[in-house]
Design a protein around this motif. Structure first.
Motif, PDB file in Angstrom:
ATOM      1  N   ALA A   1      44.364  23.764   2.758  1.00 34.06           N
ATOM      2  CA  ALA A   1      43.579  23.574   1.560  1.00 34.06           C
ATOM      3  C   ALA A   1      44.444  23.112   0.410  1.00 34.06           C
ATOM      4  N   ALA A   2      45.690  23.001   0.689  1.00 33.76           N
ATOM      5  CA  ALA A   2      46.635  22.845  -0.397  1.00 33.76           C
ATOM      6  C   ALA A   2      46.265  21.797  -1.420  1.00 33.76           C
ATOM      7  N   VAL A   3      46.321  22.177  -2.635  1.00 29.18           N
ATOM      8  CA  VAL A   3      46.066  21.264  -3.730  1.00 29.18           C
ATOM      9  C   VAL A   3      47.364  21.142  -4.491  1.00 29.18           C
ATOM     10  N   ILE A   4      48.418  21.305  -3.796  1.00 32.90           N
ATOM     11  CA  ILE A   4      49.710  21.254  -4.447  1.00 32.90           C
ATOM     12  C   ILE A   4      49.898  19.861  -5.019  1.00 32.90           C
ATOM     13  N   PRO A   5      50.113  19.788  -6.302  1.00 37.71           N
ATOM     14  CA  PRO A   5      50.187  18.469  -6.904  1.00 37.71           C
ATOM     15  C   PRO A   5      51.376  17.696  -6.367  1.00 37.71           C
TER      16      PRO A   5
ATOM     17  N   PHE B   1      64.320  27.680   5.527  1.00 36.31           N
ATOM     18  CA  PHE B   1      63.341  28.756   5.454  1.00 36.31           C
ATOM     19  C   PHE B   1      63.617  29.671   4.273  1.00 36.31           C
ATOM     20  N   SER B   2      64.885  29.981   4.059  1.00 36.21           N
ATOM     21  CA  SER B   2      65.109  30.933   2.967  1.00 36.21           C
ATOM     22  C   SER B   2      64.766  30.304   1.617  1.00 36.21           C
ATOM     23  N   PHE B   3      65.018  29.010   1.449  1.00 33.36           N
ATOM     24  CA  PHE B   3      64.649  28.383   0.179  1.00 33.36           C
ATOM     25  C   PHE B   3      63.131  28.276   0.041  1.00 33.36           C
ATOM     26  N   THR B   4      62.492  27.913   1.130  1.00 34.63           N
ATOM     27  CA  THR B   4      61.041  27.756   1.066  1.00 34.63           C
ATOM     28  C   THR B   4      60.371  29.095   0.778  1.00 34.63           C
ATOM     29  N   LEU B   5      60.901  30.133   1.410  1.00 28.96           N
ATOM     30  CA  LEU B   5      60.319  31.460   1.174  1.00 28.96           C
ATOM     31  C   LEU B   5      60.489  31.864  -0.283  1.00 28.96           C
ATOM     32  N   LYS B   6      61.608  31.482  -0.833  1.00 25.96           N
ATOM     33  CA  LYS B   6      61.819  31.812  -2.231  1.00 25.96           C
ATOM     34  C   LYS B   6      60.742  31.155  -3.085  1.00 25.96           C
ATOM     35  N   ALA B   7      60.455  29.899  -2.758  1.00 19.76           N
ATOM     36  CA  ALA B   7      59.401  29.199  -3.490  1.00 19.76           C
ATOM     37  C   ALA B   7      58.058  29.894  -3.289  1.00 19.76           C
ATOM     38  N   CYS B   8      57.764  30.269  -2.059  1.00 18.04           N
ATOM     39  CA  CYS B   8      56.492  30.964  -1.774  1.00 18.04           C
ATOM     40  C   CYS B   8      56.406  32.246  -2.578  1.00 18.04           C
ATOM     41  N   GLU B   9      57.522  32.924  -2.645  1.00 11.98           N
ATOM     42  CA  GLU B   9      57.511  34.195  -3.367  1.00 11.98           C
ATOM     43  C   GLU B   9      57.229  33.946  -4.839  1.00 11.98           C
ATOM     44  N   ARG B  10      57.887  32.930  -5.370  1.00 12.64           N
ATOM     45  CA  ARG B  10      57.746  32.705  -6.798  1.00 12.64           C
ATOM     46  C   ARG B  10      56.353  32.264  -7.192  1.00 12.64           C
TER      47      ARG B  10
ATOM     48  N   GLN C   1      64.173  26.987  -7.084  1.00 13.48           N
ATOM     49  CA  GLN C   1      64.675  27.768  -8.220  1.00 13.48           C
ATOM     50  C   GLN C   1      64.303  27.113  -9.546  1.00 13.48           C
ATOM     51  N   SER C   2      63.520  26.060  -9.491  1.00 17.19           N
ATOM     52  CA  SER C   2      63.140  25.340 -10.705  1.00 17.19           C
ATOM     53  C   SER C   2      61.882  25.969 -11.308  1.00 17.19           C
ATOM     54  N   PRO C   3      61.459  25.461 -12.449  1.00 20.09           N
ATOM     55  CA  PRO C   3      60.214  25.990 -13.013  1.00 20.09           C
ATOM     56  C   PRO C   3      58.972  25.567 -12.216  1.00 20.09           C
ATOM     57  N   SER C   4      59.114  24.638 -11.303  1.00 23.01           N
ATOM     58  CA  SER C   4      57.924  24.305 -10.494  1.00 23.01           C
ATOM     59  C   SER C   4      58.236  24.413  -9.006  1.00 23.01           C
ATOM     60  N   PRO C   5      58.296  25.658  -8.542  1.00 23.91           N
ATOM     61  CA  PRO C   5      58.677  25.900  -7.151  1.00 23.91           C
ATOM     62  C   PRO C   5      57.706  25.262  -6.168  1.00 23.91           C
ATOM     63  N   VAL C   6      56.513  24.973  -6.673  1.00 21.40           N
ATOM     64  CA  VAL C   6      55.500  24.439  -5.794  1.00 21.40           C
ATOM     65  C   VAL C   6      55.982  23.139  -5.147  1.00 21.40           C
ATOM     66  N   GLN C   7      56.818  22.414  -5.858  1.00 23.46           N
ATOM     67  CA  GLN C   7      57.314  21.164  -5.301  1.00 23.46           C
ATOM     68  C   GLN C   7      58.268  21.389  -4.147  1.00 23.46           C
ATOM     69  N   ALA C   8      58.863  22.560  -4.115  1.00 27.26           N
ATOM     70  CA  ALA C   8      59.729  22.879  -2.984  1.00 27.26           C
ATOM     71  C   ALA C   8      58.892  22.898  -1.713  1.00 27.26           C
ATOM     72  N   ILE C   9      57.709  23.456  -1.861  1.00 28.00           N
ATOM     73  CA  ILE C   9      56.813  23.544  -0.712  1.00 28.00           C
ATOM     74  C   ILE C   9      56.327  22.156  -0.311  1.00 28.00           C
ATOM     75  N   PHE C  10      56.109  21.373  -1.317  1.00 23.27           N
ATOM     76  CA  PHE C  10      55.728  19.987  -1.086  1.00 23.27           C
ATOM     77  C   PHE C  10      56.785  19.277  -0.232  1.00 23.27           C
ATOM     78  N   TYR C  11      58.040  19.453  -0.606  1.00 21.91           N
ATOM     79  CA  TYR C  11      59.110  18.818   0.156  1.00 21.91           C
ATOM     80  C   TYR C  11      59.247  19.436   1.545  1.00 21.91           C
ATOM     81  N   TYR C  12      59.039  20.721   1.606  1.00 20.16           N
ATOM     82  CA  TYR C  12      59.125  21.399   2.903  1.00 20.16           C
ATOM     83  C   TYR C  12      58.102  20.799   3.864  1.00 20.16           C
TER      84      TYR C  12
END
Length: 769
Positions: free
Chosen positions: A616-620, A113-122, A86-97
């Motif tokens: 391929a993730a280049v998630i910082p 899953f529901s939090f990660t999906l939210k990040a994916c959606e955003r 729910q932060s301005p950088s949801p990408v980090q949620a995926i990083f933690y996932y």
DNA sequence: CAGTGGTATG
């Protein structure tokens, strides 16, 4: 002793529940430490959750706390993932996932899953969504309503409406939220008929209706001009006491305005609390109807109410001024935008200005505006200028506009038609011929035209010469009758060449288009609705001249009010007259062919979509570097590159891994994982690629591997993580997390300096870019 | 102990 501790812990938990700011939290934390309860699971979770999730918390601090948790349990992971989702950088949620899946003994659960999906959606990470979906299925959570709702939203938000629907249909049970998700998914993807249709199914399931439902449905109503449906929803909102819900109210205002019923909009407006959206809806509503004065009035009221106008308020305002010819006012507002209200004018605002000057005949001024704007390289403004030139039959400016369009490589058939019309007006036969040739050469590419009409809660859509409607036969028969009556009333079919008659509708360009979509819609509407009721039609393009005439006479011959909303404005036909007083001839394409969609968020979309691709993730990796906790990876903010902070040869202990990555191998992305069995020497490796490794790459990789045992592994979305885990088991013979902890598979450009030097020497770097 | 959803501009 135990009892005492438990009661202390409970007391602290209670205090924590009431905690609402970070300073207070830190005090409580000190207390926790004093009491030696820092490892109490409920307490540490509660603290972490507060920091990560609460608005008054602090994500960086949560990260810091998280880092010091020895073996984070699922709940702790969930807190941090949720915080970032729910932060301005949801990408980090995926990083933690990802880290959770690899690093942690704790597995994901429905919350994860529901939090990660939210990040994916955003961040619009479709591939990641697909992959998470795979994990959901594998872990057996695909029957969970909330998780599935997350999937529906995630797929829908990524443009996969059909897939979203499949997930939705496969859900064992659907609650109100799930239905709402499906509706808003349809509505936001532009599947308005489907949104309204699914509402019927919903009513059969007795899940009820709430504000969210109404907002989604109303939004679809406004898009298709379904006023009757909208009014019904209004009634439901009344019954449910939802009229004081700003979201519902705003959606209602928008619906009434878009359906051409400004009184309805006003009524809703008067009975509700207001926010920026409310004011904007009114300003824009009046603006697009050409009521500049009213738009200005509401704008001033908004200022008085102490609401700060944003760019959309100005858009409505300028649009209204432009349509009503309020040039001076418009110019004044345009200047005030930046000087007084600190709102930066966007391309659409400039578009309004060009249009405003152009319409008023001040073409040089319009040209000047384009020159002053940061969007000279955008075809939109030039196209508006071209249209203005047509209104005023100005060949010189028209040619300037065309030249710029052609330099931008953006000339389309509609532009040629416009210029041809200008030439025709100046009796320049050669010019007309040139344009004809150009159109032919280019091949005519037009937006297919369609019209919507709502008949008894059903929205029907027609295209040119449509034969697909079940009542097609009847419709054409009716159309013949309608045309006959209209002709008797004075209608003369205008089949003469589009080029000489200033029609600017693209629909006119469609091959030998005998029956434009709105004629079919009108015939259908006349046949299906009781006498005396009005017809409401919504078009995606401008009304062409012939249809405009036709509709005028139909309104007289059948004594019906016909309200047509076209791409740009409303036409209220009544007794043979149109509210636009044939202004339409001058009302030009303006924003019709706006392509700024391409400009808005271009980089963002493309970037993230690709970057979040699993392997391929280049998630910082933005994990804050904490010297205390040893070597780490971090993202260099200035270069955006991930940095390797660990000396290449650092002997690694458990929970660390030596890792290298190879990018763009064999057309895909690749990655190598090295595993250690509690020893600094890797014992096994897995090579992961999105496709297949190119042969030469494979040879290189294998030669670099300090192991005998390795395995090539192609990765496909949805199963990859599981594949990896399975493979770890196979390769290492056991699944020992401590031994084979894959670290940070996401750091794509993470190449150790020594490795990098090697690659540069061998000219192999190209594979990494 | 926890979770999912919304409006205006195009």
């Amino acid at each position: 002793m135990m009892v005492l501790e438990t009661s202390k812990a409970n007391a602290i938990l209670t205090v924590l529940q009431g905690c609402n700011n970070l300073t207070r939290l830190k005090k409580i934390q000190a207390h926790v430490i004093v009491n030696g309860l820092q490892n109490h699971p409920a307490i540490s979770n509660s603290i972490l959750n507060f920091c990560a999730v609460s608005i008054s918390g602090s994500l960086p601090y949560a990260q810091h706390l998280f880092k010091h948790i020895l073996n984070p349990q699922t709940q702790a992971w969930n807190s941090i993932i949720r915080g970032f989702a729910q932060s301005p950088s949801p990408v980090q949620a995926i990083f933690y996932y990802n880290r959770m899946l690899f690093d942690s003994v704790s597995g994901p659960d429905t919350f994860t899953f529901s939090f990660t999906l939210k990040a994916c959606e955003r961040i619009k990470a479709l591939k990641k969504c697909v992959e998470v979906h795979g994990s959901i299925i594998r872990t057996g959570y695909e029957r969970d309503v909330v998780v599935c709702t997350g999937l529906v939203r995630c797929y829908g938000g990524n443009g996969c409406v059909e897939i979203a629907r499949m997930v939705f249909d496969n859900m064992p049970e659907r609650d109100l939220v799930a239905w709402n998700a499906m509706i808003s998914c349809y509505s936001q993807a532009g599947y308005h008929q489907e949104a309204l249709r699914i509402y019927d199914c919903m009513r059969n399931e007795n899940v009820g209706v709430d504000g969210f439902t109404l907002v989604g449905l109303l939004s679809s109503c406004s898009h298709v001009g379904a006023l009757n449906m909208g009014v019904k929803l209004h009634r439901i909102a009344c019954e449910k006491g939802l009229l004081r819900n700003v979201f519902v109210g705003n959606a209602l205002i928008d619906m009434y305005a878009k359906c051409g019923n400004l009184d309805g909009a006003l009524e809703v407006f008067n009975g509700m609390p207001r926010d920026v959206f409310t004011w904007n809806s009114m300003i824009v509503g009046f603006g697009v109807h050409g009521f500049g004065d009213e738009a200005i009035y509401f704008f001033n009221q908004m200022l008085e109410a102490g609401v700060r106008p944003n760019s959309i308020a100005f858009l409505g305002l300028l649009c209204g001024c432009s349509h009503q010819g309020l040039v001076e006012e418009g110019v004044e507002f345009f200047h005030q935008m930046s000087s007084k209200f600190n709102v930066k004018p966007g391309i659409k605002h400039y578009g309004c200005m060009v249009d405003m000057y152009g319409r008023a005949g001040k073409l040089e001024k319009a040209l000047e505006i384009i020159g002053d704007s940061p969007w000279q390289d955008d075809p939109v403004l030039w196209r508006i200028l071209l249209s203005s030139s047509k209104i005023h039959k100005n060949v010189v400016i028209g040619e300037i506009a065309m030249r710029n369009l052609s330099q931008l490589g953006a000339v389309n058939a509609g532009d040629c038609v416009l210029l041809a019309t200008i030439y025709a007006g100046a009796n320049d036969e050669q010019g007309v011929a040139r344009m004809r040739k150009l159109i032919k050469k280019q091949g005519i590419k037009t937006t297919p035209g369609w019209s919507w009409i709502e008949v008894s809660d059903q929205v029907h859509r027609f295209v040119v010469d449509d034969q697909s409607h079940p009542d097609s036969g009847m419709i054409y028969q009716k159309l013949e009758e309608v045309t006959r009556k209209a002709t008797m009333a004075g209608y003369v079919e205008d089949k003469s060449q589009f080029i000489f008659h200033g029609s600017c509708s693209e629909e006119c360009l469609e091959s030998s288009s005998t029956y434009h979509s709105e004629k079919l819609a009108i015939a259908f509407g006349l046949a299906k609705t009781p006498e005396g009721t009005s017809l409401r039609i919504v078009k995606n393009l401008r009304v062409c001249r012939d249809c405009h005439e036709f509709t005028k006479f139909v309104s007289r011959a059948f004594n019906r009010d016909i309200i047509v909303r076209d791409r740009l404005r409303f036409h209220h036909f009544k007794g043979g007259l149109c509210s636009c007083r044939d202004y339409w001839v001058m009302v030009i394409q303006k924003l019709a062919q706006q392509q700024n969609r391409m400009h808005v968020g271009k980089g963002k979309m493309e970037g993230t979509a690709d970057n979040n691709n699993l392997s391929a993730a280049v998630i910082p990796a933005v994990e804050a570097k904490d010297p205390a906790s040893g070597p780490s990876y971090y993202c260099n903010e200035s270069t955006g590159k991930n940095q390797w902070e660990m000396p290449y040869d650092t002997p690694l202990v458990t929970h660390s891994i030596s890792f290298t990555s190879v990018r763009r191998l064999g057309g895909g992305y690749g990655r190598i994982y090295w595993f250690k069995h509690r020893s600094p020497i890797p014992t096994a490796a897995i090579l992961i690629s999105k496709g297949c490794f190119a042969k030469e790459c494979r040879e290189l990789i294998v030669s670099l591997l300090p192991v005998q045992q390795y395995r090539m592994f192609p990765v496909h979305g949805g199963v990859s993580f599981c594949n990896v885990i399975e493979t770890i088991k196979e390769v290492t013979g056991t699944f020992c997390k401590e031994a084979c902890c894959i670290c940070d598979q996401l750091m794509d450009s993470l190449i150790p300096p020594r490795h990098l030097a090697f690659l540069q020497q061998t000219n192999l770097l190209r594979w990494f870019n």
